[in-house]
Write a protein that holds these residues in place. Sequence first.
Motif, PDB file in Angstrom:
ATOM      1  N   ASP A 197      -5.061   7.727  -0.285  1.00  0.00           N
ATOM      2  CA  ASP A 197      -4.737   9.078   0.133  1.00  0.00           C
ATOM      3  C   ASP A 197      -4.563   9.134   1.649  1.00  0.00           C
ATOM      4  O   ASP A 197      -5.101   8.294   2.383  1.00  0.00           O
ATOM      5  CB  ASP A 197      -5.834  10.053  -0.293  1.00  0.00           C
ATOM      6  CG  ASP A 197      -5.706  10.460  -1.757  1.00  0.00           C
ATOM      7  OD1 ASP A 197      -4.694  10.088  -2.394  1.00  0.00           O
ATOM      8  OD2 ASP A 197      -6.606  11.161  -2.256  1.00  0.00           O
ATOM      9  N   ALA A 198      -3.852  10.164   2.107  1.00  0.00           N
ATOM     10  CA  ALA A 198      -3.539  10.287   3.527  1.00  0.00           C
ATOM     11  C   ALA A 198      -4.685  10.876   4.339  1.00  0.00           C
ATOM     12  O   ALA A 198      -4.518  11.133   5.539  1.00  0.00           O
ATOM     13  CB  ALA A 198      -2.288  11.145   3.705  1.00  0.00           C
ATOM     14  N   ASP A 199      -5.841  11.091   3.707  1.00  0.00           N
ATOM     15  CA  ASP A 199      -6.989  11.655   4.435  1.00  0.00           C
ATOM     16  C   ASP A 199      -8.246  10.830   4.227  1.00  0.00           C
ATOM     17  O   ASP A 199      -9.356  11.336   4.403  1.00  0.00           O
ATOM     18  CB  ASP A 199      -7.238  13.098   3.991  1.00  0.00           C
ATOM     19  CG  ASP A 199      -7.576  13.204   2.509  1.00  0.00           C
ATOM     20  OD1 ASP A 199      -7.186  12.296   1.743  1.00  0.00           O
ATOM     21  OD2 ASP A 199      -8.215  14.183   2.100  1.00  0.00           O
ATOM     22  N   ARG A 204       3.160  -4.766   2.941  1.00  0.00           N
ATOM     23  CA  ARG A 204       3.967  -3.570   3.185  1.00  0.00           C
ATOM     24  C   ARG A 204       3.118  -2.308   3.117  1.00  0.00           C
ATOM     25  O   ARG A 204       2.207  -2.210   2.296  1.00  0.00           O
ATOM     26  CB  ARG A 204       5.089  -3.472   2.137  1.00  0.00           C
ATOM     27  CG  ARG A 204       6.211  -4.473   2.328  1.00  0.00           C
ATOM     28  CD  ARG A 204       7.217  -4.390   1.193  1.00  0.00           C
ATOM     29  NE  ARG A 204       6.755  -5.091   0.003  1.00  0.00           N
ATOM     30  CZ  ARG A 204       7.393  -5.094  -1.170  1.00  0.00           C
ATOM     31  NH1 ARG A 204       8.504  -4.378  -1.295  1.00  0.00           N
ATOM     32  NH2 ARG A 204       6.920  -5.774  -2.190  1.00  0.00           N
ATOM     33  N   LEU A 205       3.445  -1.371   3.980  1.00  0.00           N
ATOM     34  CA  LEU A 205       2.823  -0.047   3.969  1.00  0.00           C
ATOM     35  C   LEU A 205       3.925   0.977   3.765  1.00  0.00           C
ATOM     36  O   LEU A 205       4.814   1.122   4.621  1.00  0.00           O
ATOM     37  CB  LEU A 205       2.082   0.222   5.282  1.00  0.00           C
ATOM     38  CG  LEU A 205       1.544   1.645   5.482  1.00  0.00           C
ATOM     39  CD1 LEU A 205       0.581   2.030   4.361  1.00  0.00           C
ATOM     40  CD2 LEU A 205       0.860   1.773   6.842  1.00  0.00           C
ATOM     41  N   LEU A 206       3.888   1.668   2.632  1.00  0.00           N
ATOM     42  CA  LEU A 206       4.921   2.634   2.274  1.00  0.00           C
ATOM     43  C   LEU A 206       4.320   4.036   2.239  1.00  0.00           C
ATOM     44  O   LEU A 206       3.388   4.301   1.481  1.00  0.00           O
ATOM     45  CB  LEU A 206       5.518   2.298   0.901  1.00  0.00           C
ATOM     46  CG  LEU A 206       6.551   3.284   0.345  1.00  0.00           C
ATOM     47  CD1 LEU A 206       7.803   3.299   1.207  1.00  0.00           C
ATOM     48  CD2 LEU A 206       6.889   2.952  -1.110  1.00  0.00           C
ATOM     49  N   VAL A 207       4.851   4.930   3.047  1.00  0.00           N
ATOM     50  CA  VAL A 207       4.436   6.328   3.050  1.00  0.00           C
ATOM     51  C   VAL A 207       5.496   7.148   2.333  1.00  0.00           C
ATOM     52  O   VAL A 207       6.680   7.079   2.667  1.00  0.00           O
ATOM     53  CB  VAL A 207       4.242   6.859   4.484  1.00  0.00           C
ATOM     54  CG1 VAL A 207       3.940   8.362   4.463  1.00  0.00           C
ATOM     55  CG2 VAL A 207       3.108   6.107   5.178  1.00  0.00           C
ATOM     56  N   VAL A 253       0.862  -1.185   0.000  1.00  0.00           N
ATOM     57  CA  VAL A 253       0.000   0.000   0.000  1.00  0.00           C
ATOM     58  C   VAL A 253       0.896   1.232   0.000  1.00  0.00           C
ATOM     59  O   VAL A 253       1.791   1.354   0.847  1.00  0.00           O
ATOM     60  CB  VAL A 253      -0.928   0.031   1.221  1.00  0.00           C
ATOM     61  CG1 VAL A 253      -1.795   1.294   1.195  1.00  0.00           C
ATOM     62  CG2 VAL A 253      -1.810  -1.215   1.260  1.00  0.00           C
ATOM     63  N   ILE A 254       0.669   2.121  -0.963  1.00  0.00           N
ATOM     64  CA  ILE A 254       1.404   3.381  -1.023  1.00  0.00           C
ATOM     65  C   ILE A 254       0.487   4.517  -0.570  1.00  0.00           C
ATOM     66  O   ILE A 254      -0.643   4.643  -1.053  1.00  0.00           O
ATOM     67  CB  ILE A 254       1.897   3.682  -2.455  1.00  0.00           C
ATOM     68  CG1 ILE A 254       2.885   2.623  -2.930  1.00  0.00           C
ATOM     69  CG2 ILE A 254       2.569   5.051  -2.510  1.00  0.00           C
ATOM     70  CD1 ILE A 254       3.411   2.893  -4.342  1.00  0.00           C
ATOM     71  N   VAL A 255       1.001   5.352   0.344  1.00  0.00           N
ATOM     72  CA  VAL A 255       0.261   6.522   0.806  1.00  0.00           C
ATOM     73  C   VAL A 255       1.116   7.766   0.549  1.00  0.00           C
ATOM     74  O   VAL A 255       2.096   8.004   1.267  1.00  0.00           O
ATOM     75  CB  VAL A 255      -0.076   6.440   2.309  1.00  0.00           C
ATOM     76  CG1 VAL A 255      -0.852   7.689   2.744  1.00  0.00           C
ATOM     77  CG2 VAL A 255      -0.884   5.184   2.607  1.00  0.00           C
ATOM     78  N   PRO A 256       0.828   8.544  -0.501  1.00  0.00           N
ATOM     79  CA  PRO A 256       1.543   9.801  -0.699  1.00  0.00           C
ATOM     80  C   PRO A 256       1.053  10.828   0.320  1.00  0.00           C
ATOM     81  O   PRO A 256      -0.150  10.947   0.560  1.00  0.00           O
ATOM     82  CB  PRO A 256       1.166  10.196  -2.124  1.00  0.00           C
ATOM     83  CG  PRO A 256      -0.176   9.568  -2.344  1.00  0.00           C
ATOM     84  CD  PRO A 256      -0.195   8.310  -1.526  1.00  0.00           C
TER      85      PRO A 256
END
Length: 405
Positions: free
Chosen positions: A141-143, A84-87, A57-60
């Motif tokens: 998304d981060a929100d 995996r969690l990638l920020v 999971v990608i979170v920009p």
Amino acid sequence: MNTISIALSFIEVIPFSVAIVFLILTTTLLLEVLLASVFNKPQTRKMKLDDKHSLAVIVPAHNESSGIAPVLQNIQAQLRQEDRLLVVADNCTDDTADIARSLGATVVERQDTQRRGKGYALDFGLSVLSKSPPDVVVMMDADCYVSDGSLQDLASETIATGRPTQAIYLFKSPNSSNVKDLISTFAIKLKNKIRPLGFLRLGLPSLLFGTGMAFPWSVFHEVDLANGHIVEDMKLGFDLSIAGYPPLLCPGVKVMGELPEAQQATVSQRTRWEHGHLQVLQTYVPRLFWQGIKQNRITLFLQALDLSIPPLSLLVALWIVAFSGTLILTFMGLSATSLVCMLVSGLFLFLAISVAWLRFAQDELPLSNILSIFWYIFSKIPLYLKFLKKPQSKWVRTERSISKH
């Protein structure tokens, strides 16, 4: 006399052509709404990823320290130990990266003030993952919050179909008494849920909405995410369709966001969304038609037709202007054919909005507030005039506050 007749016939071509365009657009909209309303909700595969399939999971995130913690916790609760969690902390000037690390996420920091926008951040995240590529990449998304227990449903649908998949993405209003926010959430639901459900009934592709999106790793060889387009999600969805990977709506998975509370933030967000939508419309409608011919794929034609429908408030405003002009020309002696077509298209538009409200939104948008849609449309005229004078072309972060879901 013959010259006058020829001139009048030529003049009549313009309002008639406009009337036909409105008739096509409103017929398409009504059909999508009816298909979404009449047929039973399709079932999403209820499967969990097996051990042989990997998920990342990608979170920009750009300056998201005030609200990213509960979002990451929502995601982590749905991941397996091997996932995996990638920020991607993108051009951050706050402690977003530190907060994400403290919660157990892998964090990479990107600093590039010349290449700004979510597309660049996502591309940077993919380059990190490419050292050990997963089978499925989910972008969040981060929100936004994804419905409990459904993140792997989204990923499993991607594995099962080999296609990008999109969750239903909706918004809640931070202030239920704000009529403009209530109408805005209804318009978003029409675009992000109702119309895509209608398309799904016909087995047709979905738009991508920027969050709640899952992709097979292989598709990233076909498209380029590194761009600063203000609606990079829509662009990516059409690029994937043209490349032969049309996104699929996953109606069993829901992602929720929240409209900003501050008026200035609301205007900024709506300007970016709607200017971006109109820019994609200008660019991709002809491109999709051309690729439909070149590839002999009717789905691309239908996507072009769907994309041709402008945002709801703009569609209503344009119909009012076109109908008024046609009415004046009819009183001046031109044929009533164009006026009849405009009346029919107006009826279809009214029916589409009414059915969508009755079937999907009457509990959220009271009938007493429906008439306020005209004030809502009027309030957005400056936004559309700005598009004609100086359309927004640069990505701007929307200031917001996040409440726990």
